[in-house]
Design an enzyme around this catalytic site. Sequence first.
Site, PDB file in Angstrom:
ATOM      1  N   SER A 132       1.026  -1.142   0.081  1.00 15.07           N
ATOM      2  CA  SER A 132       0.141  -0.062   0.005  1.00 15.07           C
ATOM      3  C   SER A 132       0.777   1.262  -0.048  1.00 15.07           C
ATOM      4  O   SER A 132       1.711   1.505   0.681  1.00 15.07           O
ATOM      5  CB  SER A 132      -0.739   0.169   1.279  1.00 15.07           C
ATOM      6  OG  SER A 132      -1.713   1.227   1.223  1.00 15.07           O
ATOM      7  N   ASP A 133       0.676   1.989  -0.850  1.00 15.04           N
ATOM      8  CA  ASP A 133       1.127   3.530  -0.964  1.00 15.04           C
ATOM      9  C   ASP A 133       0.690   4.280   0.370  1.00 15.04           C
ATOM     10  O   ASP A 133      -0.469   3.900   0.888  1.00 15.04           O
ATOM     11  CB  ASP A 133       0.586   4.359  -1.983  1.00 15.04           C
ATOM     12  CG  ASP A 133       1.050   5.897  -1.866  1.00 15.04           C
ATOM     13  OD1 ASP A 133       2.377   5.800  -1.823  1.00 15.04           O
ATOM     14  OD2 ASP A 133       0.469   6.696  -2.166  1.00 15.04           O
ATOM     15  N   LYS A 134       1.723   4.991   1.094  1.00 13.32           N
ATOM     16  CA  LYS A 134       1.170   5.723   2.444  1.00 13.32           C
ATOM     17  C   LYS A 134       0.369   6.927   1.947  1.00 13.32           C
ATOM     18  O   LYS A 134      -0.740   7.131   2.678  1.00 13.32           O
ATOM     19  CB  LYS A 134       2.590   5.978   3.158  1.00 13.32           C
ATOM     20  CG  LYS A 134       2.239   6.671   4.593  1.00 13.32           C
ATOM     21  CD  LYS A 134       3.641   7.060   5.136  1.00 13.32           C
ATOM     22  CE  LYS A 134       4.120   8.393   4.367  1.00 13.32           C
ATOM     23  NZ  LYS A 134       3.380   9.519   4.540  1.00 13.32           N
ATOM     24  N   THR A 135       0.851   7.797   1.336  1.00  7.74           N
ATOM     25  CA  THR A 135       0.571   9.124   1.254  1.00  7.74           C
ATOM     26  C   THR A 135      -0.664   9.161   0.706  1.00  7.74           C
ATOM     27  O   THR A 135      -0.793   8.675  -0.575  1.00  7.74           O
ATOM     28  CB  THR A 135       1.664  10.169   0.669  1.00  7.74           C
ATOM     29  OG1 THR A 135       2.570   9.918   1.253  1.00  7.74           O
ATOM     30  CG2 THR A 135       0.682  11.755   0.681  1.00  7.74           C
TER      31      THR A 135
END
Length: 870
Positions: A314-317
């Site tokens: 998963s991408d964070k931002t």
Amino acid sequence: MMDEKKMVEFEDQEHHEHNEDIPPELEALLHTDPMHGLTEEEHAERLAKFGFNEIEEKKRNPFLHFLSFFTGSIAYLIEISFVLTAIVGDWINFGIIGGLLIINALIGWFEENKAGAALDALKNTLALKSKVWRAGKLIEVDSKTLVPGDVIVIRLGDIVPADARLLGIGVDGAATEVDLLIDQAALTGESLPVNKNKGDTVYSSSIVKQGQMMAVVTKTGENTFIGRAANLIAITNEQVYKKSQPDLNVSTTKLVLDALRDVVVLTVAAIPVGLPTVLSVTMAVGAKQLAKKQVIVKRLTAIEEMASVSILCSDKTGTLTLNKLTFDEPYLKPGYTKENLLFYSYLSAEPGANDPIELAVRTAATANVPILQNLTDHTVPGYKVTSFLPFNPSTKMTQATILNLETNQSFRVSKGAPQVIVKLVGGDNEATQAVNDLARRGLRALGVAITKPDSLEEWMLVGMISLLDPPRPDSAATIAKCHDMGVTVKMVTGDQLIIGKEVAHRLGMQRAILDATKLVDPNVTEEQLTDRCIHADGFAQVIPEHKYRVVELLQNRGILVGMTGDGVNDAPALKKANVGIAVHDCTDAARAAADIVLLAPGLSTIVDGILTSRAIFQRMRSYALYRITSTVHFLLFFFTITLALRWQMDPILLILIAISQKPDKWRIGQLITLSIILGSLLCALTYAVFFVAHDVFGVPIISTIDLPSNKVPYDKQMQSIIYLNISSAPHFTIFSTRLSGFFWENLPSPMFFTAIMATQIFATIIVSVGLGNLVQAIGWAWGFSILGISLLYFVFLDFVKVYVMRFWSFELTVKLWPSKSRKFKLAHKKLRAAIVARTSSNVQKVRECIPHAYAASVLLNLTKLKNKTE
């Protein structure tokens, strides 16, 4: 006299910028006179050498692309049936099979054509026009004509047209004092704009948020940062529908044998000719179910793959976090509260500024300070701003002079960089240490100071604001739910390592976040890199190539990977992943590259998606086991009975047995083995029915092979008996194949039970009373006796299924098929299991021997040691 207390220094938390490699031959072209630029001749020469500054779209031959969907094991087998039906003049089946072939190809062709949209979306992020020096003149040109060595001007609001090196001078040639503030979140995933100055590289498609500067173009087109992302998308050879076909092809190839006689009828009956189309239609129904949960499916086969995903990157931002700076726990000087800190911050905030830091301060203040709530403008009741100094990159602070209307006294408030504010108040070691502590956790700090009473020159510190892009409220719970469902979530972010660790901690994850350089270590083998990916909780400071690499390494180990993201930087990994998931408010590039699009913010809808896709997966797998078992039973009995006794069934009855077509989902080893076992046992039952009917009850056996072609057998009773047995006995196994446990542990729905029983009762009625010259009557006693035997036998087969599944393991498959790769994988699994068992044992001993208050810190150290070892 006491020694003067040593001043604590601020720790410098540097921004780790991705370094672009410039080959020497290209570097030689970059030393252009900034105030003159390239000559027209130089530009023409370089344009011919480097090409246009655009992402080239590689077109495929549409006709050959369409024909590719008529290849593969299933397609070839169906095409054989198609030809055979034409040879024997079976025009009804000829039309049906031909229609299914064309429909299946059209579905695959239509879905795969959507893949080009990702490249189109990337192209749309490029700037259209640019200011450039050419032959001593500052002119505006099409951005696609830029070449390495061109000197361009970039200013507030511009989209950077190509990768370029900042020259540190303005358009007039004078040195610039203000850094450029560049928003490159869509490219790198960093949550905040970054400061860049002379010598730094700005990337194509990033946005200038502050300042003006000239730069020399270093890379154009497909060589740019975003161009490489486009190339990663282009080289990801993803055949949309065929992605789930290899297992399907292997299974079907194993099931189909050469028929002895009546080859057309047996082939049509044995091959699931409608399988690809029905599979697509069934998953389309599942896609509709997911749409109600705000999960939009773009590629239908992603539904079954989502059910098998075991790692979700998963991408964070913007995905795990809000992508919005938020007020966090502050540092306060004695005598002050959070409300005081926010109130003074608001007084010194610039009205209407869209800077993310100023916006975060104003939002927190108006939400938490009663006097500031419900304001219609920036005016604070009882106070008046008599002068205001906005933020200046040189002073790095804002300052306001405020008149208290009640006391008629003025005071000043200042807000800015911690170093500046601490210096303003004459130094503060405790505050400096607090700022350093915040910085080590990746939090942004702002100092707030006010003047002392009766003085506008003497300052005192109020405290330090801390700001962070916080996790979404549902992210931690979603990660925990995914873990409970056997899905490991790994955070992949372009942000700094310390920020990644802090967010991971707040999400309830371990802090085993690796720097992206660990993915390109030349001294580490591919296997070791893969182990790092598997055991890490996430990766920081990644670029698109790193995200792509993470997915690739995990897939090489045979892991099905899901990838979520919202930016241009996520598009290549979304395309590469087994299931690419574009989250709410994503860019067009991410949406085009993804297989699934979430309409609701955050990851919580993914849980619904996984649960729904697993339900669909289970239905498909259930039918697969039933269908393969039925086919094994069907082919095994008729081939052996034809060879041994030269006995056959009328074609009309064979077709009646094979009319039910549903989608299949294959797990080759266990599925085929269990199907062969169950199919063989069903074949044994059919032989028992056959010989009991003949030897005990005297039902005659009529061999149609021995009859002249113009003669019709006078007694078809045995055919009716065997038809009902082959129709009902395998059909009831679908109650068993729905789950791995006993059938009574999860009883079917009333509608499903009624549908299955109705078909078999209908078949029983047909053979009991007869159907003209087509089906000979056998009577109610035979009909319901065979139906009852099939039901009882299904219970026996259910026990067989349960114990085969319990006995089945990866270790068993290695013994049966001991390939080198499988033996290596088994040895690796055993090694990891031993490490985990030993670690768990040590942790348990620590818990038993160490007081609870001290245990947490020791366990944390053990975890860190374990992560380093891995």
